[in-house]
Motif scaffolding. Structure first.
Motif, PDB file in Angstrom:
ATOM      1  N   LEU A  13      19.134 -36.197  -4.026  1.00  0.00           N
ATOM      2  CA  LEU A  13      19.605 -35.020  -3.324  1.00  0.00           C
ATOM      3  C   LEU A  13      18.508 -34.001  -3.147  1.00  0.00           C
ATOM      4  N   PRO A  43      27.150 -42.130   2.478  1.00  0.00           N
ATOM      5  CA  PRO A  43      26.914 -40.928   1.685  1.00  0.00           C
ATOM      6  C   PRO A  43      26.267 -39.833   2.527  1.00  0.00           C
ATOM      7  N   TRP A  45      24.743 -35.969   1.672  1.00  0.00           N
ATOM      8  CA  TRP A  45      24.422 -35.176   0.492  1.00  0.00           C
ATOM      9  C   TRP A  45      23.573 -33.972   0.858  1.00  0.00           C
ATOM     10  N   ARG A  74      27.443 -34.422  -3.093  1.00  0.00           N
ATOM     11  CA  ARG A  74      27.477 -35.644  -2.299  1.00  0.00           C
ATOM     12  C   ARG A  74      28.909 -35.949  -1.905  1.00  0.00           C
ATOM     13  N   ASP A  76      31.135 -39.064   0.216  1.00  0.00           N
ATOM     14  CA  ASP A  76      31.128 -40.368   0.872  1.00  0.00           C
ATOM     15  C   ASP A  76      32.177 -40.343   1.976  1.00  0.00           C
TER      16      ASP A  76
END
Length: 647
Positions: A13, A43, A45, A74, A76
């Motif tokens: 990240l 993902p 982030w 994060r 998804d």
């Protein structure tokens, strides 16, 4: 869906507190015009205020997460159907970041050395290829060159921007990668995102993570030096110099003489002059095709006053490594073919009268030696005056590279270092969702084919873990033909590395091999037919995606003795192997236990090649730097080079 703290442990990240974090919520790799991977959660982030709620919206789906104590978050997100364009938005409090023109399709990361970096503007028929490269459904991210001694997961190198493919964006993009994407666009009918992250001349060690290299067991010292360098460049350089000095003492014959070549007492009158007048500017490195160690020596006369105090010696660039002595005292050394050498000469080293300067040079490949402008070669005395060191020098070779153990490389130098390209050009991309990788590299590792076996398998595992996709396809371009052709069987480290590439790929169910043995150039390490390289990569990509109709290069299954003949069976031979320009298959060798080999014709019958060989321990095919071989599958893909034991 909540934030996955386990993934954060990978350090994927943005770092909180950077200036750019004030202007964005999402990581640097998320930009307008990007392609996101179809088929499953992707993902997304970034960084926000610690503990703040973050909402991410893609199409009609929104996911809410909470930033951690360090501000990292994060989400998804399940992407909509392939196509687009879509809008990707992240919101946290009053802060909003909106990305437009987002497509959903397949994403590939292409990497390697110069043949993957080789731009579309350099290929065969480049003007036409560039002019016809517009495709609004193909997006390109060219990652800028950046070498770092530490991991940067926060940002991409400056200038790394997602762009739509077209005549203004494709010229400098990796051509093999581009042509692969173009072929996949034609056959898959979905948007394609291509990320090109390559560095010409780079070794594979520079593309692996620290953790992966430490698991290999051979790089602890280099990684320790790199860690010291990241904390303090001066301390790291001093550490490397100690290791380098020991290598020179242990391995160079010139330092083992009764009177070492670095010693002022050594008589170099029998050595040849290193250059005529003006050589430095006109001709560059003097070692030509010689790879190994050599020594330069010269001397200067100083008065007592001139010799007093600390001085500085400047030698210009040296290709690749050096060890510099004055009056027998080692005063410096470093690595870097284009880096000027400037070393402090401690007080007391210089003396009244004759002062001998000796420079040991190690060339690792290609041209090498001392080079650069003559005015860069000088001795600067304590009083500020300069004494030219441009002329004369004497030179003598010492030990060829093949007789030496691998030298210690300065691990912080981009391209020839240890993990620095992973740190600067890969870590900031992960865990961006993707379909797979295309890898064209190996020319810079032909000095150690067996070591490459472990490193290539490690790279596959390393990158699949980084991008959180254990099923990611990994496509490898086998080294193309380059270098001398021989009239008799001849040893070849290039052939050995090709065979390693074949075996590593065959051992991995999610890997594919693009054979390029017939589309290289024996006179140019950078062949311009990158369109066919890209097409063969795309064939392997389609095969690994489940397309059973695509052709593969024939590959050997076994070599079995039957009487006085050897039977070699091939997989992927389709309706039968074919030979070009001759009835027999050309390029086969039979070898004894000591790998003393001779050429022998191959008789082709369907998917089998028969060799007449009353006694042989091994068989080889297409085994040379630039071999002559004519065996193909029915779809005009060449059989892969190989060596097999005879059973």
């Amino acid at each position: 869906m909540g934030m996955r703290s386990g993934s954060l442990a990978l350090g994927l990240l943005l770092a909180a507190g950077t200036a750019s974090a004030q202007d964005r919520l999402m990581a640097d790799v998320f930009q307008d015009h990007a392609v996101l991977q179809r088929g499953g959660p992707v993902p997304v982030w970034g960084v926000a205020t610690p503990g703040a709620a973050v909402s991410v919206t893609l199409g009609e789906q929104s996911v809410q997460v909470t930033a951690g104590a360090d501000g990292r978050w994060r989400a998804d997100v399940t992407p909509p159907a392939a196509g687009g364009p879509y809008v990707l938005t992240a919101r946290s409090g009053q802060q909003v970041q909106t990305l437009n023109d987002i497509l959903i399709g397949d994403v590939w990361l292409c990497s390697g050395q110069s043949n993957m970096e080789f731009g579309l503007r350099q290929v065969t028929n480049a003007e036409t290829e560039v002019a016809n490269s517009a495709d609004p459904q193909m997006r390109l991210l060219l990652v800028g060159r950046r070498s770092l001694p530490h991991v940067d997961e926060a940002d991409l190198p400056a200038g790394s921007v997602w762009q739509t493919a077209g005549p203004t964006t494709t010229p400098n993009f990796g051509a093999a990668c581009y042509f692969m994407g173009q072929e996949l666009r034609r056959t898959q009918q979905v948007p394609i995102g291509l990320i090109s992250s390559s560095w010409g001349g780079s070794i594979i060690e520079d593309w692996l993570s620290e953790a992966s290299l430490r698991r290999s067991g051979d790089y602890a010292e280099a990684l320790d030096i790199l860690s010291a360098y990241a904390a303090s460049p001066d301390n790291g350089a001093a550490y490397w110099n100690r290791v380098s000095e020991q290598w020179w003492k242990t391995n160079d014959p010139g330092l083992k003489e009764t009177v070492p070549w670095s010693d002022a007492r050594f008589d170099d009158s029998g050595w040849k002059l290193a250059k005529p007048e003006g050589f430095w500017e006109a001709n560059g490195p003097v070692l030509g095709s010689y790879d190994g160690t050599g020594w330069y020596r010269t001397s200067v006369q100083l008065t007592r006053a001139q010799a007093r105090g600390e001085a500085k010696i400047s030698l210009g660039p040296i290709d690749d490594m050096d060890a510099v002595f004055i009056n027998g005292h080692r005063i410096g050394g470093m690595q870097g073919w284009d880096t000027p050498r400037d070393y402090v000469v401690p007080a007391g080293v210089l003396r009244a009268g004759r002062n001998v300067i000796a420079v040991g040079v190690l060339d690792l490949g290609g041209g090498g030696g001392m080079w650069g402008p003559a005015d860069q070669k000088r001795l600067t005395l304590a009083d500020g005056s300069d004494i030219s060191l441009a002329d004369p020098w004497r030179f003598q070779t010492s030990a060829v590279m093949s007789s030496l153990p691998g030298p210690p490389r300065a691990p912080w130098i981009g391209g020839s270092g240890t993990t620095t390209l992973y740190n600067g050009m890969v870590a900031g991309l992960g865990p961006y969702a993707l379909t797979g990788f295309a890898w064209y590299q190996g020319e810079s590792n032909t000095n150690d084919p067996e070591g490459y076996r472990r490193l290539l398998a490690g790279l596959m595992a390393d990158w699949r873990a980084r991008f959180e996709n254990p099923e990611a396809a990994f496509l490898v371009v086998q080294l193309a033909n380059f270098g001398p052709a021989w009239g008799e069987p001849h040893g070849s480290s290039w052939a050995e590395l090709r065979d390693v590439q074949r075996e590593v790929v065959e051992a991995d169910a999610r890997a594919g091999l693009a054979v390029a043995i017939d589309i290289g150039d024996r006179y140019d390490i950078h062949p311009t037919n990158k369109r066919e390289v890209g097409r063969r990569l795309a064939l392997e990509a389609r095969r690994l995606a489940g397309d059973a109709t695509v052709a593969q290069s024939p590959s050997p299954v076994s070599a079995v003795r039957e009487g006085d003949r050897i039977r070699i069976d091939f997989a992927h031979a389709g309706t039968g192997l074919v030979t070009l320009s001759a009835d027999d298959a050309v390029g086969f060798e039979v070898c004894d236990q000591n790998r003393v080999c001779r050429f022998t014709p191959g008789m082709v019958r369907g998917a089998t090649v028969w060799l007449t060989a009353p006694a042989a321990a091994f068989v080889r095919f297409c085994w040379a730097d630039s071999p002559v071989c004519n065996l193909y599958g029915p779809d005009n893909l060449p059989a892969t080079p190989f060596e097999l034991p005879v059973r």
